[in-house]
Design an enzyme around this catalytic site. Structure first.
Site: not given
Length: 628
Positions: A291, A332-334, A336
Site C-alpha cells: 500500500y 495488488t494488496d486488498w 485499492l
C-alpha cells in the site's frame, strides 16, 4: 481469437474434447485454447482476487457479511470470479473441505468450468486479524514468523511451511498470501509480527526456505517422496510486500490514511529490496506490491512517483518485471479501487497518491503499472468498460489472464486436484504429529534475555515448585503446585503482551501500533510481585517492546524471557528445559521511546544503545552476553 462481446462465437457450447480439458496436452496449449474461448466478461472476472466466507456447516455463504463480502453465487456465476481469499475457517477441517468442494462444484456448472483457486492469509500461529493473519483454528499452531526467525533454523522453517502446505492442500487452499519479507526497521510498525525481523540477510534465507516448503521444492518434500517440481502437490506463494514495507512514517500502517507515507531517510531502499531478490531466486510464483506511498525516494538517480506501489509502473513494471525479470503473477494488496464498509464502518480505498481519481481511473493505473490481479475487489465491469472504451487493449487483459490460467493448470486444478477428500482432510489437518511439531517449535523460539544465576527463578525451573501464575492457563503447568498468591509461592510466572495504543474502533482496532512503553501500573505490579517472590516474566513480542523497566523491576532474582507465539504449555516446556529454548532476537530491543523516535525508519539496528541486540539469547552451551 479474442472477443470484446458476449457474442455467439464466444458463447458457443464447449465441446467435451476441447484442448483445455485434455490433461495430456501441454499447459501452454491448454491456456491458449481456453483463453480463445473466453468472453471479455469472463476474462475480466479472472483479474479480481477477493474475500470469501464459509457458511454454516460448510455451506456456501450468500452474504453480504460484516466484512463486506458479497454473495458467493453472485461473485462466481454473475461476475465470473475464480480467485478467492477465504476468511475465518469453520471449527473442523471436514467442514472447510466440504465447503471447498461445493465451491468447485458450483464453478463446474459455469460455461467454461474454470476451477476456483482458494487462497489464505497465514493461519498457523496466534495472530487473529482479518486483515493480516488468522487464528489457527483446526490447523496445527506454530510460532509467528518472528519466532521462526528467532530459531535461526532454516530446516525448521521449511518443515513448518511443508506442514502448512499439507494442511492447506487437504482442504483445497492452493495459494498462500505469504510469506511477508518486509524488514521490521521501524519498531512501532504494526506488521512486524509477520516478518522475519530486521535483518535483510536472515530474512532472505528464511524466506527462501519458507517458499521451498510451501511449493514442495525443498529437502523436506523430497524426503517425503516428492520430486521438487512445482505442481499438484504445491501451494503457490505470494510474497509480499514488494519492494519492501516497513519504513513507515512514525511506524503507522498504510491500511489507514495516516500511515500512507513510506520514507527512506537513511537511503536504504536497496536493503529492503534484497530479500525479494532471494525469494525470486527460490522460485516464488506471485508478488504483492504494498500500500505504501514512497516519499522523496530516488533509486539509481530516478525519482519514484509518490503513489502507492500498486499504482506505480516504475516499481511493478520497471523494477519487478524488467530489472528483476519476474514473469509470475502480480496481485495488488486488498482494496485499492473502491471504498468499502467493514465491520459496520466506512473504509476508504487505499488509493494513496491517487485518491482524487475515480475507481475506473484507479483501475486503469493499476493495469498500466503491470499488475495482473486486483486484490480484495469484485468489480470486473470496470475492466469491461476500460476495454470497450478503448482505454485498455484486450491484449493487455489477455496477458494477465494467461498467467492466471496457467497457474491453475500447473496446480492441477483443472484435473485431479480440483476437489479434495473430506475424510483425508479430517485426518491431515491438526494431525497429532503436526501439532506436536508446532508446539516444539514454539518452545524452541522462546528467547531468554536475562536469567537469575541461582534461586527458584533460574532456568531451567526445578520440578515440584509452588508456582503463582498470571496471564496463563493454570492447568497447563504439569508438575507444578499452583498457589493463589505470591506470598505462598517459590516462584511466580507472569505472562504479558507487548504494549500498544488502542486504535479503532472496528477494523483499525486489530492493528497494534503506537507506543512501545508498558503502562506504569504494569511495571509497578511486576516490581511488587518480584519483591515478594523470585519471578519469571514472559512477554509476547509482536513488536520490539521496551523492556528496560521490566528488567529493572525483576531485580537479580528474576528471569526475563520473550516469546513470539507460544501456548502456556509450550512456554512451560521451555522454562523447565523439556525443550531447550533456543531463540535469538530477530531485531534489536530499544532501550527507550526516545531512541525509537530518533531512529531512521528505513535503517536496520538504528536505535541508540539498545537494551538487547539482534541475535541475543541465552541458549544452552552459549556464552551469556550482557544487555547492551
Amino acid at each position: 481469437m479474442t472477443t470484446t462481446d458476449l457474442g455467439p462465437t464466444a458463447l458457443d457450447a464447449v465441446p467435451d474434447d476441447a484442448a483445455y480439458r485434455d490433461p495430456a496436452r501441454p499447459v501452454d496449449e491448454r491456456v491458449a485454447d481456453l483463453l480463445a474461448r473466453m468472453t471479455l466478461a469472463e476474462k475480466a472476472g479472472q483479474l479480481f482476487h477477493t474475500m470469501i466466507e464459509v457458511g454454516p456447516d460448510g455451506a456456501l455463504a450468500e452474504g453480504p457479511s460484516a466484512m463486506g463480502v458479497p454473495s458467493t453465487t453472485d461473485m462466481l456465476l454473475d461476475r465470473h470470479l475464480t480467485h478467492f481469499n477465504v476468511l475465518a475457517a469453520p471449527a473442523t477441517a471436514r467442514e472447510l473441505a466440504a465447503w471447498h468442494n461445493r465451491l468447485q462444484d458450483l464453478a463446474a456448472t459455469t460455461r467454461l468450468g474454470i476451477p476456483v483457486t482458494v487462497s489464505s492469509d497465514p493461519r498457523h500461529a496466534f495472530t487473529d486479524n482479518p486483515g493480516t493473519a488468522l487464528l489457527s483454528g483446526p490447523f496445527s499452531q506454530w510460532p509467528e514468523t518472528l519466532g521462526l526467525a528467532a530459531t535461526r533454523d532454516e530446516r525448521l522453517v521449511e518443515e513448518h511451511a511443508d506442514a502448512a502446505r499439507r494442511e492447506y492442500l487437504a482442504v483445497g487452499i492452493r495459494t498462500a498470501l505469504h510469506p511477508q519479507v518486509d524488514l521490521a526497521t521501524e519498531p512501532r510498525w504494526a506488521r512486524a509480527n509477520g516478518t522475519f525481523g530486521e535483518d535483510a540477510a536472515l530474512t532472505g534465507t528464511m524466506g527462501a526456505a519458507y517458499v521451498r516448503g510451501f511449493q514442495a521444492g525443498g529437502d523436506v518434500a523430497r524426503e517425503a517422496g516428492l520430486d521438487g517440481t512445482f505442481g499438484a502437490a504445491s501451494v503457490s506463494t505470494m510474497t509480499k510486500h514488494f519492494p519492501g514495507g516497513g519504513p513507515q512514517l512514525d511506524g503507522e500502517d498504510p491500511h489507514f490514511a495516516y500511515g500512507r507515507e513510506q520514507v527512506y531517510p537513511g537511503g536504504r531502499f536497496a536493503e529492503h529490496l534484497a530479500p525479494f531478490v532471494e525469494l525470486l531466486a527460490a522460485g516464488t510464483r506471485q508478488m504483492m506490491p504494498y500500500y505504501g506511498m514512497p516519499v522523496d525516494l530516488v533509486v539509481d538517480g530516478e525519482e519514484i512517483e509518490p503513489v502507492g506501489f500498486g499504482f506505480n509502473r516504475q516499481v511493478v513494471t520497471g523494477m519487478l518485471r524488467e530489472q528483476l525479470g519476474f514473469d509470475g503473477i502480480v496481485c495488488t494488496d486488498w482494496g485499492l479501487v473502491n471504498d468499502a464498509e467493514i465491520l459496520g464502518r466506512p473504509f476508504p480505498a487505499r488509493a494513496w497518491g491517487v485518491e482524487h481519481l475515480s475507481p475506473l481511473d484507479r483501475l486503469a493505473r493499476i493495469l498500466d503499472a503491470g499488475a495482473d490481479q486486483i486484490g480484495g475487489e469484485a468489480c470486473p465491469e470496470l475492466v469491461v468498460e476500460l476495454v470497450r472504451t478503448g482505454r485498455v487493449a484486450e491484449s493487455r487483459i489477455d496477458a494477465s489472464v494467461a498467467r492466471l490460467l496457467r497457474e491453475k493448470f500447473v496446480l492441477g486444478l483443472f484435473d485431479e486436484a480440483r476437489t479434495v477428500d473430506v475424510d483425508a482432510a479430517e485426518r491431515v489437518v491438526g494431525h497429532p504429529d503436526l501439532v506436536a511439531a508446532g508446539r516444539r517449535a514454539q518452545s524452541r523460539a522462546v528467547t531468554v534475555l536475562a536469567t537469575a544465576s541461582a534461586g527458584p527463578a533460574a532456568l531451567p525451573l526445578a520440578p515440584g515448585l509452588r508456582v503463582y501464575v498470571e496471564g496463563a492457563e493454570a492447568d497447563t503447568l504439569p508438575g507444578a503446585t499452583l498457589v493463589p498468591s505470591p506470598a505462598e509461592a517459590d516462584v511466580a510466572i507472569l505472562r504479558l503482551k507487548a504494549p500498544f495504543e488502542e486504535r479503532g474502533p472496528g477494523f483499525e482496532s486489530f492493528f497494534h501500533a503506537g507506543s512501545l512503553d508498558f503502562p506504569a501500573e504494569v511495571v509497578e505490579h511486576v516490581a511488587e510481585v518480584a519483591a515478594a517472590v523470585p519471578t519469571v516474566v514472559d512477554v509476547y513480542l509482536d513488536r520490539p517492546a521496551i523492556l528496560a523497566p521490566l528488567l529493572g523491576a525483576l531485580g537479580a532474582r528474576g528471569t526475563l524471557v520473550v516469546d513470539f507465539g507460544a501456548s502456556t504449555a509450550a512456554l512451560h516446556d521451555a522454562l523447565t528445559g523439556r525443550v531447550a529454548p533456543e531463540g535469538r532476537l530477530p531485531f534489536d530491543l530499544p532501550r527507550s521511546s526516545a531512541a525509537v523516535v530518533a531512529s531512521r525508519a528505513d535503517v536496520p539496528f538504528d536505535t541508540e544503545d539498545p537494551l538487547f541486540r539482534f541475535g541475543h539469547g541465552l541458549t544452552p552451551g552459549s556464552p551469556a552476553p550482557a544487555a547492551g
